[in-house]
Scaffold this active site. Structure first.
Site, PDB file in Angstrom:
ATOM      1  N   ASN A   1     -10.328   0.670   0.664  1.00 43.31           N
ATOM      2  CA  ASN A   1      -8.864   0.688   0.586  1.00 43.31           C
ATOM      3  C   ASN A   1      -8.435   0.116  -0.776  1.00 43.31           C
ATOM      4  O   ASN A   1      -8.644  -1.065  -1.041  1.00 43.31           O
ATOM      5  CB  ASN A   1      -8.306  -0.158   1.735  1.00 43.31           C
TER       6      ASN A   1
ATOM      7  N   HIS B   1      -3.015   7.602   2.355  1.00 47.22           N
ATOM      8  CA  HIS B   1      -3.543   6.282   1.990  1.00 47.22           C
ATOM      9  C   HIS B   1      -4.874   6.106   2.704  1.00 47.22           C
ATOM     10  O   HIS B   1      -4.998   6.392   3.910  1.00 47.22           O
ATOM     11  CB  HIS B   1      -2.534   5.218   2.427  1.00 47.22           C
TER      12      HIS B   1
ATOM     13  N   CYS C   1       0.814  -1.231   0.000  1.00 49.85           N
ATOM     14  CA  CYS C   1       0.000   0.000   0.000  1.00 49.85           C
ATOM     15  C   CYS C   1       0.843   1.276   0.000  1.00 49.85           C
ATOM     16  O   CYS C   1       0.321   2.357  -0.264  1.00 49.85           O
ATOM     17  CB  CYS C   1      -0.950   0.005   1.189  1.00 49.85           C
TER      18      CYS C   1
HETATM   19  O1  UT7 Z   1      -3.662  -0.990   3.497  1.00 49.72           O
HETATM   20  C1  UT7 Z   1      -3.118  -1.702   4.556  1.00 49.72           C
HETATM   21  C2  UT7 Z   1      -3.480  -0.983   5.753  1.00 49.72           C
HETATM   22  N1  UT7 Z   1      -4.542  -1.682   6.446  1.00 49.72           N
HETATM   23  C3  UT7 Z   1      -5.102  -1.081   7.480  1.00 49.72           C
HETATM   24  O2  UT7 Z   1      -4.777   0.035   7.773  1.00 49.72           O
HETATM   25  C4  UT7 Z   1      -6.098  -1.836   8.313  1.00 49.72           C
HETATM   26  C5  UT7 Z   1      -6.035  -1.294   9.696  1.00 49.72           C
HETATM   27  N2  UT7 Z   1      -6.912  -2.000  10.633  1.00 49.72           N
HETATM   28  C6  UT7 Z   1      -8.219  -1.715  10.718  1.00 49.72           C
HETATM   29  O3  UT7 Z   1      -8.745  -0.900   9.974  1.00 49.72           O
HETATM   30  C7  UT7 Z   1      -8.998  -2.374  11.823  1.00 49.72           C
HETATM   31  O4  UT7 Z   1      -8.115  -3.072  12.654  1.00 49.72           O
HETATM   32  C8  UT7 Z   1     -10.108  -3.327  11.339  1.00 49.72           C
HETATM   33  C9  UT7 Z   1     -11.222  -2.528  10.689  1.00 49.72           C
HETATM   34  C10 UT7 Z   1      -9.538  -4.339  10.354  1.00 49.72           C
HETATM   35  C11 UT7 Z   1     -10.718  -4.100  12.489  1.00 49.72           C
HETATM   36  O5  UT7 Z   1     -11.200  -3.196  13.459  1.00 49.72           O
HETATM   37  P1  UT7 Z   1     -10.893  -3.413  14.998  1.00 49.72           P
HETATM   38  O6  UT7 Z   1     -11.566  -2.335  15.710  1.00 49.72           O
HETATM   39  O7  UT7 Z   1      -9.402  -3.542  15.131  1.00 49.72           O
HETATM   40  O8  UT7 Z   1     -11.635  -4.770  15.277  1.00 49.72           O
HETATM   41  P2  UT7 Z   1     -11.039  -6.153  15.803  1.00 49.72           P
HETATM   42  O9  UT7 Z   1     -10.300  -6.843  14.709  1.00 49.72           O
HETATM   43  O10 UT7 Z   1     -10.336  -5.924  17.105  1.00 49.72           O
HETATM   44  O11 UT7 Z   1     -12.358  -6.949  16.083  1.00 49.72           O
HETATM   45  C12 UT7 Z   1     -13.312  -6.513  17.071  1.00 49.72           C
HETATM   46  C13 UT7 Z   1     -14.540  -7.409  16.992  1.00 49.72           C
HETATM   47  C14 UT7 Z   1     -14.183  -8.895  16.988  1.00 49.72           C
HETATM   48  O12 UT7 Z   1     -15.206  -9.576  17.708  1.00 49.72           O
HETATM   49  P3  UT7 Z   1     -14.956 -10.032  19.222  1.00 49.72           P
HETATM   50  O13 UT7 Z   1     -13.738 -10.935  19.178  1.00 49.72           O
HETATM   51  O14 UT7 Z   1     -14.689  -8.768  19.979  1.00 49.72           O
HETATM   52  O15 UT7 Z   1     -16.225 -10.717  19.576  1.00 49.72           O
HETATM   53  C15 UT7 Z   1     -14.284  -9.275  15.538  1.00 49.72           C
HETATM   54  O16 UT7 Z   1     -14.601 -10.645  15.345  1.00 49.72           O
HETATM   55  O17 UT7 Z   1     -15.226  -7.168  15.766  1.00 49.72           O
HETATM   56  C16 UT7 Z   1     -15.437  -8.400  15.080  1.00 49.72           C
HETATM   57  N3  UT7 Z   1     -15.421  -8.152  13.642  1.00 49.72           N
HETATM   58  C17 UT7 Z   1     -16.525  -7.872  12.937  1.00 49.72           C
HETATM   59  N4  UT7 Z   1     -17.819  -7.777  13.289  1.00 49.72           N
HETATM   60  C18 UT7 Z   1     -18.702  -7.477  12.328  1.00 49.72           C
HETATM   61  C19 UT7 Z   1     -14.339  -8.119  12.814  1.00 49.72           C
HETATM   62  N5  UT7 Z   1     -14.749  -7.850  11.557  1.00 49.72           N
HETATM   63  C20 UT7 Z   1     -16.092  -7.695  11.615  1.00 49.72           C
HETATM   64  C21 UT7 Z   1     -17.068  -7.394  10.654  1.00 49.72           C
HETATM   65  N6  UT7 Z   1     -18.362  -7.291  11.049  1.00 49.72           N
HETATM   66  N7  UT7 Z   1     -16.775  -7.187   9.349  1.00 49.72           N
END
Ligand code: UT7
Length: 322
Positions: free
Chosen positions: A277, A247, A109
């Site tokens: 993204n 980005h 990216c």
């Molecule tokens: O271009 C490369 C650069 N990439 C990035 O910059 C990505 C950066 N990261 C992010 O944007 C975030 O970390 C994410 C959007 C990917 C995830 O957000 P988060 O706030 O870090 O969520 P998490 O992974 O800690 O997950 C929190 C909860 C989990 O459930 P539990 O374990 O708390 O019950 C996940 O299973 O959210 C759940 N979850 C979802 N729920 C509904 C993860 N994805 C989803 C989803 N819908 N799509």
């Protein structure tokens, strides 16, 4: 010698896929995606990276003669083929018959800022005078649609710029990367067909895999530190910056960056809600959008900043000329 961006272009795939469409194929919701990422929809390509890159290049060259280009650099991690490169094919599709160099580079990216710096170095050294730089990625080819935390984030697209030698424009650029984070974002190599003389493990996964929370922390950290560093070494402050073209990974990363750098949120342009993204295409897509909306005025100080797989990052400071 400086380099200036004299033209921009982009290509957006036609297929719009909303968060509600994702609700139909996995356990997720529009509310979760909007609240955690700011993304409302993404665009998915149905043909090829070459098509996207060529269309973005044509768009950037609408008022320029393609035969005046003396080098083509394409940033991508999703080429349709390794050989010929996307850049080789763009050159052919543009009908450029001069024997100019054309090649792809990959810094995930961060790729577009790496390509920008590469083009700048060629121009500043006098090797080439007018370079076409394209950022393109066909992310949807490699998404694992059973991984809800990653697949909802990405879209496809391409953006392009033409850079040429000038007396103003480029100011500075910092590229960097970290070595203890190789596993944070992975896309294993495609096929290994084996070798009768050498025994080795064959890879079988070509899905894009990401530890989202780790990337999030990295992104916020390097956005702040690299922008601080480039401003400090040019004796500027965040008040001197007119716009940040970052980005587009997550609206929360953009908002955290603005807070950390004590800049008003309005200076951080955003289109992540509409395109998601798009990896290497992200910065040039937004740059072209801002250019066509008339948001970029001559003399404005603009920061380009990107981060991603590797993990890598890049920050450029420039004065708008086009
Ligand atoms: O271009 C490369 C650069 N990439 C990035 O910059 C990505 C950066 N990261 C992010 O944007 C975030 O970390 C994410 C959007 C990917 C995830 O957000 P988060 O706030 O870090 O969520 P998490 O992974 O800690 O997950 C929190 C909860 C989990 O459930 P539990 O374990 O708390 O019950 C996940 O299973 O959210 C759940 N979850 C979802 N729920 C509904 C993860 N994805 C989803 C989803 N819908 N799509």
């Amino acid at each position: 010698m400086k380099s200036s961006i004299i033209s921009t272009g982009s290509y957006r795939p036609k297929q719009v896929v909303s968060n509600f469409d994702f609700e139909g194929i996995m356990e997720t919701s529009d509310a979760w995606i909007v609240q955690r990422t700011g993304i409302r929809q993404r665009l998915f390509e149905d043909e090829s990276s070459v098509r996207m890159a060529t269309e973005a290049a044509r768009n950037a060259l609408e008022n320029l003669d393609a035969s005046s280009i003396d080098c083509i650099i394409v940033a991508t991690y999703t080429p349709d083929s390794f050989i010929p490169t996307i850049a080789n094919q763009v050159r052919a599709h543009l009908g450029i018959t001069n024997p100019i160099p054309s090649f792809d580079i990959n810094a995930a990216c961060s790729g577009f800022v790496y390509a920008y710096q590469t083009a700048h170095a060629y121009i500043a050294s006098g090797i080439y005078k007018r370079i076409l730089v394209v950022g393109v990625d066909f992310n949807s080819r490699y998404l694992d649609f059973s991984d809800r935390a990653t697949s909802i984030l990405f879209g496809d697209g391409a953006g392009a710029i033409v850079m040429e030698a000038g007396i103003t424009g480029s100011i500075d650029c910092i590229l960097g990367g970290e070595t203890d984070t190789l596993e944070t974002i992975r896309m294993q190599n495609m096929s290994d067909h084996g070798n009768p003389f050498v025994s080795r493990p064959l890879t079988d996964s070509s899905y894009f895999e990401m530890k989202g929370a780790e990337v999030f922390k990295f992104a916020v950290r390097v956005m702040e530190s690299s922008v601080h560093a480039i401003l400090e070494r040019n004796k500027l402050t965040s008040e001197d910056v007119d716009l940040v073209i970052s980005h587009q990974a997550n609206q929360r990363i953009l908002d955290s960056g603005a807070r950390a750098l004590k800049m008003p949120k309005e200076k951080f342009l955003s289109n992540v809600a509409e395109v998601g993204n798009t990896s290497s295409a992200s910065v040039p897509l937004l740059l072209d959008e801002a250019n066509r909306k008339g948001q970029l005025k001559p003399g404005m100080k603009i920061i380009l900043v990107a981060f991603g797989g590797g993990l890598t990052y890049g920050t450029a400071l420039l004065e708008w000329v086009a």
